[in-house]
Design a protein around this motif. Structure first.
Motif, mmCIF file in Angstrom:
data_model
loop_
_atom_site.group_PDB
_atom_site.id
_atom_site.type_symbol
_atom_site.label_atom_id
_atom_site.label_comp_id
_atom_site.label_asym_id
_atom_site.label_seq_id
_atom_site.Cartn_x
_atom_site.Cartn_y
_atom_site.Cartn_z
ATOM 1 N N GLU A 162 0.845 -1.223 0.000
ATOM 2 C CA GLU A 162 0.000 0.000 0.000
ATOM 3 C C GLU A 162 0.875 1.267 0.000
ATOM 4 O OE1 GLU A 162 -2.784 -0.078 3.176
ATOM 5 O OE2 GLU A 162 -3.873 -1.784 2.313
ATOM 6 N N ARG A 163 1.911 1.236 0.824
ATOM 7 C CA ARG A 163 2.818 2.396 0.878
ATOM 8 C C ARG A 163 3.471 2.638 -0.497
ATOM 9 N NH1 ARG A 163 5.910 1.185 6.559
ATOM 10 N NH2 ARG A 163 4.223 1.903 7.944
ATOM 11 N N ALA A 164 3.889 1.589 -1.112
ATOM 12 C CA ALA A 164 4.513 1.721 -2.432
ATOM 13 C C ALA A 164 3.533 2.303 -3.445
ATOM 14 C CB ALA A 164 4.986 0.342 -2.891
ATOM 15 N N PHE A 165 2.294 1.879 -3.349
ATOM 16 C CA PHE A 165 1.274 2.366 -4.276
ATOM 17 C C PHE A 165 1.041 3.875 -4.082
ATOM 18 C CE2 PHE A 165 -3.230 2.958 -5.432
ATOM 19 C CZ PHE A 165 -3.170 2.530 -6.740
ATOM 20 N N GLN A 166 0.979 4.286 -2.758
ATOM 21 C CA GLN A 166 0.760 5.712 -2.469
ATOM 22 C C GLN A 166 1.929 6.557 -2.990
ATOM 23 O OE1 GLN A 166 0.098 5.704 1.731
ATOM 24 N NE2 GLN A 166 -2.000 4.943 1.540
ATOM 25 N N ARG A 167 3.140 6.096 -2.832
ATOM 26 C CA ARG A 167 4.296 6.857 -3.299
ATOM 27 C C ARG A 167 4.237 7.061 -4.818
ATOM 28 N NH1 ARG A 167 8.450 3.157 -0.963
ATOM 29 N NH2 ARG A 167 7.748 3.279 1.200
ATOM 30 N N GLU A 168 3.765 6.094 -5.467
ATOM 31 C CA GLU A 168 3.665 6.213 -6.927
ATOM 32 C C GLU A 168 2.595 7.233 -7.290
ATOM 33 O OE1 GLU A 168 2.964 2.276 -8.326
ATOM 34 O OE2 GLU A 168 5.013 1.618 -7.858
#
Lengths: 168, 174
Positions: A162-168
């Motif tokens: 989820e964190r990776a998705f938000q950063r993108e």
């Protein structure tokens, strides 16, 4: 009749050998007077015996067999030694042969034999020579530990995603 | 243990050799002459004498405690001579008696010796054994019977028949 005469012949033989008693002499003399075959045997027996005895004393031959006997004994020893060596060699050969036969047919798998090693690749040889590891099915306790680990790791993985998705 | 066995075996062999040498020295002449009279050939007699002593050696190696008497030697010698004569009769090419062809040797020109030899040649094997054991080797009929494994009466009968045959050859007056 013949057995009776054989008895007198035995007495005549005893007279020839000087073993007859005076009574036997008398019995034989009485018989020889009426028997054509035995006539004169009473005197002829001792004469013949003395002839043979004289021939013995006139013997000049001095045989000497000591050397021949000793060489015969030595050849006996050699022959028995050869026989023993032959037995030992035979026993060793039979043992070796049996060992080879047993090793080829019972002790080792057929792939590991010398001929099969020559025909296959080195890797196959190595695999063939490696001891077979037996694979056991997973135990229930091991499965439970695995599931617990997976459930514990799963939320952490989701948060990371989820964190990776938000950063993108 | 192995060493002990080897030493015992060596002892046994040496003991047997010593005893055989004594037997040979003591009996070789009489035994060889006896066999020569039996088979009528010197060389064969020497061979048979050697075989008798080798048999004795084998027996002593196998059983060192066994006492070997002269009677035992004569028994073996007689059996060997009889089997040799039987073999020779069956196949004449086995060995031709040399002395039958040329009986006159320089040291045996005694008339009595030759007459006796020709008289003995006319006897059968069993009669020959009885005559030689009793009249030549000097055994009594009892001892000869023990050597030949027959009864003393049989020995005396054979001696009587042999005398009947030999007196004609030796021209003994009746």
């Amino acid at each position: 009749m013949s057995s009776n005469h054989a008895r007198f012949e035995a007495v005549a033989g005893a007279i020839a050998l000087g073993e007859a008693s005076p009574s036997e002499h008398a019995i034989f003399s009485a018989h020889a007077q009426n028997c054509s075959r035995c006539a004169g045997l009473e005197r002829a027996g001792p004469s013949v015996a003395s002839f043979v005895h004289t021939a013995l004393h006139e013997e000049t031959w001095r045989p000497f067999v000591r050397e021949a006997v000793i060489s015969g004994i030595e050849s006996l020893h050699v022959a028995s030694g050869r026989r023993t060596a032959l037995w030992i060699c035979t026993a060793v050969c039979v043992t070796l042969f049996l060992n080879l036969v047993l090793a080829a047919h019972v002790g080792l798998p057929s792939k590991a034999s010398t001929t099969s090693l020559a025909r296959t690749s080195p890797r196959q040889n190595l695999v063939a020579r490696m001891p077979q590891v037996r694979r056991h099915p997973p135990r229930a306790a091991d499965l439970a530990v695995l599931r617990a680990t997976q459930t514990r790791l799963k939320p952490a993985l989701d948060v990371e995603r989820e964190r990776a998705f938000q950063r993108e | 243990m192995i060493g002990q066995v080897q030493v015992l075996g060596l002892d046994r062999t040496l003991d047997a050799q010593y005893r055989i040498e004594r037997l040979v020295l003591e009996h070789q002449s009489r035994l060889a002459r006896y066999l020569r009279r039996f088979v009528g050939d010197r060389d064969v007699a020497l061979d048979l004498t050697q075989e008798v002593f080798l048999s004795a050696y084998r027996v002593l190696c196998a059983d060192p405690a066994r006492p070997l008497t002269a009677g035992w030697l004569y028994k073996v010698a007689t059996n060997r001579a009889i089997s040799y004569l039987r073999r020779r009769k069956r196949s004449p090419e086995v060995a031709t008696p040399i002395e039958a062809a040329a009986p006159f040797r320089l040291d045996e020109r005694s008339a009595i010796s030759l007459d006796v030899q020709s008289a003995l040649a006319g006897l059968g094997r069993e009669q020959l054994a009885c005559v030689l054991l009793t009249m030549y080797a000097g055994y009594s009929s009892q001892e000869a019977a023990a050597i030949l494994s027959i009864s003393p009466e049989a020995v005396r009968q054979r001696v009587c028949r042999a005398v009947r045959s030999m007196r004609r050859t030796l021209e003994v007056p009746a």
